[in-house]
Design a protein around this motif. Structure first.
Motif, short mmCIF file in Angstrom:
data_model
loop_
_atom_site.label_atom_id
_atom_site.label_comp_id
_atom_site.label_asym_id
_atom_site.label_seq_id
_atom_site.Cartn_x
_atom_site.Cartn_y
_atom_site.Cartn_z
N UNK A 66 0.85 -1.19 0.00
CA UNK A 66 0.00 0.00 0.00
C UNK A 66 0.89 1.24 0.00
N UNK A 67 0.29 2.40 -0.32
CA UNK A 67 1.03 3.66 -0.20
C UNK A 67 0.06 4.81 -0.01
N UNK A 68 0.61 5.94 0.44
CA UNK A 68 -0.16 7.17 0.61
C UNK A 68 0.68 8.31 0.05
N UNK A 69 0.22 8.88 -1.08
CA UNK A 69 0.93 9.98 -1.75
C UNK A 69 0.16 11.27 -1.57
N UNK A 70 0.87 12.35 -1.24
CA UNK A 70 0.22 13.65 -1.03
C UNK A 70 0.96 14.74 -1.79
N UNK A 71 0.19 15.75 -2.20
CA UNK A 71 0.77 16.94 -2.84
C UNK A 71 -0.14 18.12 -2.56
N UNK A 72 0.47 19.30 -2.34
CA UNK A 72 -0.27 20.55 -2.22
C UNK A 72 -0.52 20.96 -0.79
N UNK A 73 -0.86 22.24 -0.63
CA UNK A 73 -1.16 22.82 0.68
C UNK A 73 -2.38 23.71 0.56
N UNK A 74 -3.14 23.77 1.67
CA UNK A 74 -4.30 24.65 1.71
C UNK A 74 -5.42 24.14 0.83
N UNK A 75 -6.59 24.76 0.98
CA UNK A 75 -7.73 24.37 0.16
C UNK A 75 -8.28 23.01 0.54
N UNK A 76 -9.30 22.55 -0.19
CA UNK A 76 -9.91 21.25 0.12
C UNK A 76 -8.93 20.10 -0.05
N UNK A 77 -9.08 19.10 0.81
CA UNK A 77 -8.26 17.89 0.72
C UNK A 77 -9.09 16.81 0.02
N UNK A 78 -8.62 16.39 -1.15
CA UNK A 78 -9.37 15.49 -2.02
C UNK A 78 -8.72 14.10 -1.99
N UNK A 79 -9.51 13.09 -1.67
CA UNK A 79 -9.02 11.72 -1.62
C UNK A 79 -9.31 10.96 -2.91
N UNK A 80 -8.28 10.35 -3.47
CA UNK A 80 -8.38 9.47 -4.64
C UNK A 80 -7.65 8.18 -4.31
#
Length: 526
Positions: A66-80
């Motif tokens: 499994x993995x969890x990748x994130x990018x960006x700051x602020x604004x809505x947090x969108x899960x894909x």
């Protein structure tokens, strides 16, 4: 409704990404790794996402693939999320006749419902969204989860239990199927999985063998314990006998089993020492799930006593039913209509007609089912499903995407992959073969990625949509079963990655199946 300029920018990003992601998809399709064993596939995702500037936690939730990748700051947090596990026993090459992939075992894993395309569609949406937000300098935080082992509804219940979804403002669930729509009221049921392990140490004699001790070769004539092979057979037959007594014959509920290992490797005059069986229980109600699991526990304890064995039970997963969201379903449907439906290339039609000929079907100009070429409104699809369900049942089938829906507003949608009009069985080898044909499968995941990016931008750029979706989510939680408001697995749950799930490894003998060694068999049933 037409797309905005920002959404059109995201569409162009996906066009630019298509050649490289088409190659990426073919890599995942060739790997065809089964649940909990997607080593190459998950590594492929992690490496690409890091190159694209994402921060990636590999092995998230204690699950190596499994993995969890994130990018960006602020604004809505969108899960894909991406999935990439294949189904054991379903290998099919991209040919017009039945044939496993070159160099693979006859019953190697293969993609039946196109998790290869599911993951790449989500990846395309995440990358296009990230590049668009960079260029427009808009706030927003993208979470792309690598969700392994969907075929046993494995990773999402674990991620949920360990708090990975707690900060999400909204999530978008995508799956290629044989039609294009967003889900409305009818979502997916629960899937609870357990593995029973039977062991026969023969610490206690089964019978008094003193009468055979004076005979030549006495030990070879002694009566042995029935052992775990008999326990396995009795567990299967006992459960089949008691199945009609588990729950009234109404609605859609299933109990399926799979044997995890082969006990002893040779036949000797000793009891078989270990056997394991995995049960997947799917139904729409927690009460039904609890009742069936309890009957399975009783069966296992009685079978163990009959065969001079001890038995343990270990949880694999415990998912919750889905929580619909009409606001997000409306938004996704508008984007599906604006962008699609998908159009498949000439090679796909040539392949489809060749399949018709191979199967002895009438060869047609358009070999694909009508639903592949249209966008079906969510309420229309909902009504079609309700016709086959009793009035009280609000979910059907099973998929662990439902875990997201209890942590934030969530929408589930599908884009059509080519399915033969005259053979609509989704898991048939002929339909599976099209998952490896670029002209057939690329339009499916491209359409999915475009819809994901467009919907995520709607959520980021329009506060009213996110607000409406969140209000609906909160209202639905207020009237939902209180037992579903928190994950059904504990936060310290040990993912069952160590159980002997089938996998391919390279040895001196070549590329072959192996079985793992479990850390724990779970709770001993006394």
């Amino acid at each position: 409704m037409s797309l905005s300029d920002t959404q059109k920018m995201a569409m162009r990003e996906i066009e630019d990404l298509t050649p490289s992601l088409s190659d990426f998809h073919m890599d995942i399709w060739r790997f065809s790794e089964p649940a909990w064993r997607e080593y190459k596939s998950s590594q492929h995702y992690v490496e690409l996402l890091r190159q694209e500037g994402f921060e990636v936690e590999a092995g998230s939730g204690g699950m190596p693939t499994a993995f969890h990748a994130t990018w960006g700051d602020g604004g809505p947090e969108i899960g894909l999320y991406a999935e990439y596990d294949a189904s054991p026993g379903s290998s099919q090459d991209a040919t017009t006749f039945r044939k496993p992939r070159e160099g693979a075992h006859t019953w190697a894993p293969g993609f039946t419902d196109a998790h290869c395309a599911l993951g790449v569609g989500a990846l395309a949406g995440a990358l296009a969204l990230k590049r668009t937000l960079e260029k427009t300098k808009q706030p927003g935080r993208i979470h792309l989860f690598g969700e392994c082992a969907e075929k046993v509804c494995g990773s999402k219940a674990v991620h949920a239990a360990k708090g990975y979804y707690d900060t999400l403002d909204a999530s978008i669930s995508y799956h290629p199927l044989s039609f294009t729509t967003a889900l409305w009221d009818i979502s997916n049921c629960m899937n609870w999985g357990v593995v029973f392990t039977f062991e026969c140490p023969e610490d206690e004699p089964w019978v008094d063998n003193s009468a055979t001790k004076a005979l030549p070769w006495g030990p070879h004539a002694e009566v042995r314990s029935p052992g775990t092979l008999d326990a396995l057979a009795l567990m299967i037959t006992t459960t089949r006998f008691t199945k009609e007594n588990m729950f009234p014959p109404t609605g859609f509920w299933t109990v399926n089993e799979a044997v995890l290992n082969g006990s002893n490797a040779t036949a000797d005059n000793q009891a078989q020492r270990i056997a394991q069986i995995h049960y997947a229980v799917r139904s729409p109600l927690i009460e039904v799930q609890e009742q069936i699991i309890e009957i399975l526990r009783r069966n296992a304890k009685h079978v163990a006593a009959i065969t001079n064995c001890r038995v343990s039970m270990r949880w694999v997963t415990r998912t919750r039913p889905g929580l619909p969201n009409h606001a997000l379903a409306d938004a996704v449907f508008r984007n599906l209509e604006s962008i699609g439906p998908a159009k498949f290339g000439p090679e796909a039609y040539t392949h489809g007609r060749a399949l018709e000929k191979e199967l002895g079907l009438e060869v047609s100009d358009d070999p694909f089912d009508d639903l592949c070429h249209v966008v079906t409104p969510p309420t229309v699809w909902d009504d079609l499903q309700k016709q086959a369900l009793p009035p009280w049942q609000e979910c059907v089938g099973a998929d662990d995407y439902t875990e997201y829906s209890w942590h934030c507003p969530t929408v589930r949608f599908h884009t059509a992959k080519p399915i033969l009009r005259q053979n609509t069985t989704l898991t048939h080898w002929a339909n599976n073969s099209m998952n490896g044909i670029r002209a057939a499968i690329d339009p499916t995941w491209i359409y999915g990625g475009q819809t994901i990016a467009a919907t995520a931008l709607d959520l980021i750029e329009h506060d009213a949509l996110l607000g409406t979706a969140t209000d609906e989510y909160n209202r639905r939680r207020e009237t939902a079963d209180a037992r579903c408001l928190t994950p059904l697995l504990p936060a310290d749950f040990d993912p069952p990655t160590d159980l002997p799930w089938p996998e391919y490894v390279t040895t001196e003998r070549g590329y072959e199946y192996q079985l793992g060694s479990p850390r724990s068999f779970g709770e001993r049933l006394e």
